[in-house]
Design an enzyme around this catalytic site. Sequence first.
Site, PDB file in Angstrom:
ATOM      1  N   SER A 157       0.788  -1.197   0.030  1.00  0.00           N
ATOM      2  CA  SER A 157       0.085   0.135   0.008  1.00  0.00           C
ATOM      3  C   SER A 157       0.857   1.166   0.054  1.00  0.00           C
ATOM      4  O   SER A 157       1.846   1.066   0.400  1.00  0.00           O
ATOM      5  CB  SER A 157      -0.766   0.100   1.319  1.00  0.00           C
ATOM      6  OG  SER A 157      -1.446   1.272   1.525  1.00  0.00           O
ATOM      7  N   TYR A 170      -1.930  -1.256  10.096  1.00  0.00           N
ATOM      8  CA  TYR A 170      -1.985  -1.653   8.850  1.00  0.00           C
ATOM      9  C   TYR A 170      -0.762  -1.060   8.178  1.00  0.00           C
ATOM     10  O   TYR A 170      -0.274  -1.507   7.282  1.00  0.00           O
ATOM     11  CB  TYR A 170      -3.311  -0.889   8.313  1.00  0.00           C
ATOM     12  CG  TYR A 170      -3.530  -1.121   6.901  1.00  0.00           C
ATOM     13  CD1 TYR A 170      -3.717  -2.465   6.525  1.00  0.00           C
ATOM     14  CD2 TYR A 170      -3.889  -0.148   6.146  1.00  0.00           C
ATOM     15  CE1 TYR A 170      -4.017  -2.822   5.117  1.00  0.00           C
ATOM     16  CE2 TYR A 170      -4.158  -0.312   4.587  1.00  0.00           C
ATOM     17  CZ  TYR A 170      -4.410  -1.602   4.233  1.00  0.00           C
ATOM     18  OH  TYR A 170      -4.534  -1.944   2.890  1.00  0.00           O
TER      19      TYR A 170
HETATM   20  P1  NAD Z   1     -11.563  -6.362   0.177  1.00  0.00           P
HETATM   21  O1  NAD Z   1     -12.139  -6.222   1.410  1.00  0.00           O
HETATM   22  O2  NAD Z   1     -12.735  -6.012  -0.789  1.00  0.00           O
HETATM   23  O3  NAD Z   1     -11.219  -7.885  -0.125  1.00  0.00           O
HETATM   24  C1  NAD Z   1     -10.284  -8.523   0.803  1.00  0.00           C
HETATM   25  C2  NAD Z   1     -10.548 -10.002   0.619  1.00  0.00           C
HETATM   26  O4  NAD Z   1      -9.756 -10.774   1.314  1.00  0.00           O
HETATM   27  C3  NAD Z   1     -12.157 -10.324   0.854  1.00  0.00           C
HETATM   28  O5  NAD Z   1     -12.940 -10.951  -0.172  1.00  0.00           O
HETATM   29  C4  NAD Z   1     -11.868 -11.138   2.279  1.00  0.00           C
HETATM   30  O6  NAD Z   1     -12.894 -12.149   2.257  1.00  0.00           O
HETATM   31  C5  NAD Z   1     -10.662 -11.675   1.654  1.00  0.00           C
HETATM   32  N1  NAD Z   1      -9.822 -12.364   3.091  1.00  0.00           N
HETATM   33  C6  NAD Z   1     -10.005 -11.652   4.250  1.00  0.00           C
HETATM   34  N2  NAD Z   1      -9.431 -12.391   5.183  1.00  0.00           N
HETATM   35  C7  NAD Z   1      -8.736 -13.775   4.469  1.00  0.00           C
HETATM   36  C8  NAD Z   1      -8.071 -14.810   4.644  1.00  0.00           C
HETATM   37  N3  NAD Z   1      -7.734 -14.931   5.936  1.00  0.00           N
HETATM   38  N4  NAD Z   1      -8.118 -15.711   3.962  1.00  0.00           N
HETATM   39  C9  NAD Z   1      -8.469 -15.540   2.651  1.00  0.00           C
HETATM   40  N5  NAD Z   1      -9.213 -14.494   2.305  1.00  0.00           N
HETATM   41  C10 NAD Z   1      -9.338 -13.479   3.102  1.00  0.00           C
HETATM   42  O7  NAD Z   1     -10.602  -5.367   0.212  1.00  0.00           O
HETATM   43  P2  NAD Z   1      -9.626  -4.823  -1.181  1.00  0.00           P
HETATM   44  O8  NAD Z   1      -9.314  -3.470  -0.930  1.00  0.00           O
HETATM   45  O9  NAD Z   1      -9.832  -5.460  -2.378  1.00  0.00           O
HETATM   46  O10 NAD Z   1      -8.150  -5.604  -0.581  1.00  0.00           O
HETATM   47  C11 NAD Z   1      -7.188  -5.989  -1.526  1.00  0.00           C
HETATM   48  C12 NAD Z   1      -5.902  -5.960  -1.023  1.00  0.00           C
HETATM   49  O11 NAD Z   1      -5.470  -4.601  -1.656  1.00  0.00           O
HETATM   50  C13 NAD Z   1      -5.840  -5.889   0.235  1.00  0.00           C
HETATM   51  O12 NAD Z   1      -4.470  -6.756   0.505  1.00  0.00           O
HETATM   52  C14 NAD Z   1      -5.553  -4.446   0.765  1.00  0.00           C
HETATM   53  O13 NAD Z   1      -4.978  -4.331   1.860  1.00  0.00           O
HETATM   54  C15 NAD Z   1      -4.949  -3.796  -0.396  1.00  0.00           C
HETATM   55  N6  NAD Z   1      -4.956  -2.336  -0.713  1.00  0.00           N
HETATM   56  C16 NAD Z   1      -6.309  -1.735  -0.798  1.00  0.00           C
HETATM   57  C17 NAD Z   1      -6.185  -0.514  -0.973  1.00  0.00           C
HETATM   58  C18 NAD Z   1      -7.745   0.290  -1.058  1.00  0.00           C
HETATM   59  O14 NAD Z   1      -7.632   1.351  -1.249  1.00  0.00           O
HETATM   60  N7  NAD Z   1      -8.722  -0.443  -1.194  1.00  0.00           N
HETATM   61  C19 NAD Z   1      -5.088   0.241  -0.816  1.00  0.00           C
HETATM   62  C20 NAD Z   1      -3.818  -0.355  -0.777  1.00  0.00           C
HETATM   63  C21 NAD Z   1      -3.850  -1.643  -0.483  1.00  0.00           C
END
Ligand code: NAD
Length: 274
Positions: A157, A170
């Site tokens: 991130s 985080y």
């Molecule tokens: P999201 O919450 O939509 O998706 C996360 C998914 O991970 C969910 O479907 C959840 O069920 C699954 N999950 C959670 N715990 C789990 C486990 N123990 N085993 C298997 N699956 C599991 O969030 P997102 O934003 O799409 O997240 C994707 C990645 O991007 C994450 O690593 C997040 O930290 C990262 N990220 C997101 C942003 C943002 O702005 N949304 C920014 C930087 C990084």
Amino acid sequence: MKDKVVVITGAGGVLCSTIAKGYAREGAKVALLDLKLESAQVVADEIVKAGGIAKAYAVNCLEKNTMEVAREQIKKDLGACDILVNGAGGNHPKGTTTNEYFNAADVDDESKISFFDLDEKGVDFVFKLNFLATFLTTQVFAKDMIGKGGIIINISSMNAFRPLTKIPAYSGAKASVSNFTQWLAVHFASEGIRVNAIAPGFFVTNQNRALLFDDKGNPTPRTQKILAGTPMRRFGEAEELLGTVMWLSDNDKSGFVTGIVVPIDGGFSAYSGV
Ligand code: NAD
């Protein structure tokens, strides 16, 4: 990407479901892994309906045995893993302070979470979900790459470069994902396994929706601050991750690239605020 087997964790989520569809459109066979099978299944069904190849699997990225079971099944269904996207990750409210800056009055205020109230279990959860899950998933699926090479893409991130207020766990956990990306890239370089990460800026997803919008859907003060700190003045769209992900997945285009963390953030990490 034609016929490559891509394993994506967190594939039922907002960002990784889009990444999964992107790979499928390029002809890859996609294994969608998620804690919530039903979320991954919806995405797999959409891919198949559009003419692609995809299957959903229930795993907990913190329980290695669940992934070992999935790995065996994926081998039978689609083949051995060529590309791994470590997408499962996220924050937890118990690792989040109420206010951005320390306010002594918050310490005795039960309605506020000060630094001193941050819950050990919440912090532990966030480190496990982001760092340990990436680590354990790689232990399971990188085995498929031994002797033939492969691609690993982690999701860090932009808060790994500079921590965001309120979310120390985080921010620290994603910094550890970036650090691990470099470590693994060095470790696996001689095996032909390239390891890189993307560092998304702000994208609206389930995990951050409550921080960015109030109950009525109006932008919170934090959203206003984020947009003011993003030179492109908008949130990212999940589709905008695809170009970088596909580039990092293509040995013809990025074959000498390993150990980098690519910000995809509308300029957030470059902007000093002045
Ligand atoms: P999201 O919450 O939509 O998706 C996360 C998914 O991970 C969910 O479907 C959840 O069920 C699954 N999950 C959670 N715990 C789990 C486990 N123990 N085993 C298997 N699956 C599991 O969030 P997102 O934003 O799409 O997240 C994707 C990645 O991007 C994450 O690593 C997040 O930290 C990262 N990220 C997101 C942003 C943002 O702005 N949304 C920014 C930087 C990084």
